[in-house]
Enzyme design. Sequence first.
Site, mmCIF file in Angstrom:
data_model
loop_
_atom_site.group_PDB
_atom_site.id
_atom_site.type_symbol
_atom_site.label_atom_id
_atom_site.label_comp_id
_atom_site.label_asym_id
_atom_site.label_seq_id
_atom_site.Cartn_x
_atom_site.Cartn_y
_atom_site.Cartn_z
ATOM 1 N N LYS A 38 8.614 26.981 -44.048
ATOM 2 C CA LYS A 38 9.213 25.653 -44.208
ATOM 3 C C LYS A 38 10.441 25.477 -43.315
ATOM 4 O O LYS A 38 11.458 24.955 -43.732
ATOM 5 C CB LYS A 38 9.574 25.422 -45.676
ATOM 6 C CG LYS A 38 8.377 25.499 -46.603
ATOM 7 C CD LYS A 38 8.731 25.216 -48.031
ATOM 8 C CE LYS A 38 7.588 25.369 -48.987
ATOM 9 N NZ LYS A 38 6.348 24.757 -48.629
ATOM 10 N N CYS A 39 10.311 25.907 -42.086
ATOM 11 C CA CYS A 39 11.423 25.915 -41.133
ATOM 12 C C CYS A 39 11.079 24.996 -39.960
ATOM 13 O O CYS A 39 9.902 24.802 -39.637
ATOM 14 C CB CYS A 39 11.618 27.356 -40.639
ATOM 15 S SG CYS A 39 12.847 27.578 -39.346
ATOM 16 N N GLY A 40 12.090 24.470 -39.317
ATOM 17 C CA GLY A 40 11.864 23.661 -38.127
ATOM 18 C C GLY A 40 11.171 24.439 -37.017
ATOM 19 O O GLY A 40 10.525 23.851 -36.149
ATOM 20 N N THR A 42 8.803 26.706 -37.645
ATOM 21 C CA THR A 42 7.496 27.161 -38.137
ATOM 22 C C THR A 42 6.360 26.893 -37.155
ATOM 23 O O THR A 42 5.455 27.724 -37.039
ATOM 24 C CB THR A 42 7.201 26.549 -39.526
ATOM 25 O OG1 THR A 42 8.242 26.967 -40.428
ATOM 26 C CG2 THR A 42 5.866 27.000 -40.069
#
Length: 162
Positions: A38-40, A42
């Site tokens: 759930k990371c930018g 990803t």
Amino acid sequence: MSEAQSFYDLCPLDKKGEPFPFSQLKGKVVIIVNVASKCGFTPQYKQLQELSEKYHDKGVEIIGFPCNQFGRQEPGNAEEIASFCSLNYGVSFPVLKKVDVNGSNADPVYVWLKSKKSGLLGFRGIKWNFEKFLIDREGNVVERYGSITNPTSLEPSIEKLL
């Protein structure tokens, strides 16, 4: 195992909690990356998978370590993480057990990696998700790349090590 003398002494756990001895990686070029769902950053899973498909048969192994230390961006359990990686990015490279990469509970792999190659301005800690370590065929940490580095930009360095 925090007293590992070499990369090949390390033995983290896979997503099922079974040993994943790095001794099986001898002679390979390895990319170690701390990952999160759930990371930018990803979408880098896509480029990592592309690198894996292009170079795996030439002796390159990519190893992902899920980590929830940055913005709680990897909240899932092993099954959820594996499902996410497979369904969204077709990930076929090993994604091991979720670990801490910083602090007193940091996985021995990350303790060892950080001791061999500091980051920007000598900073030893991992700053965010998707930091990448490039290891040569002899188990030496050759380079460390920040989160913003697109995995495909590692290709020239990978080619050099092959």
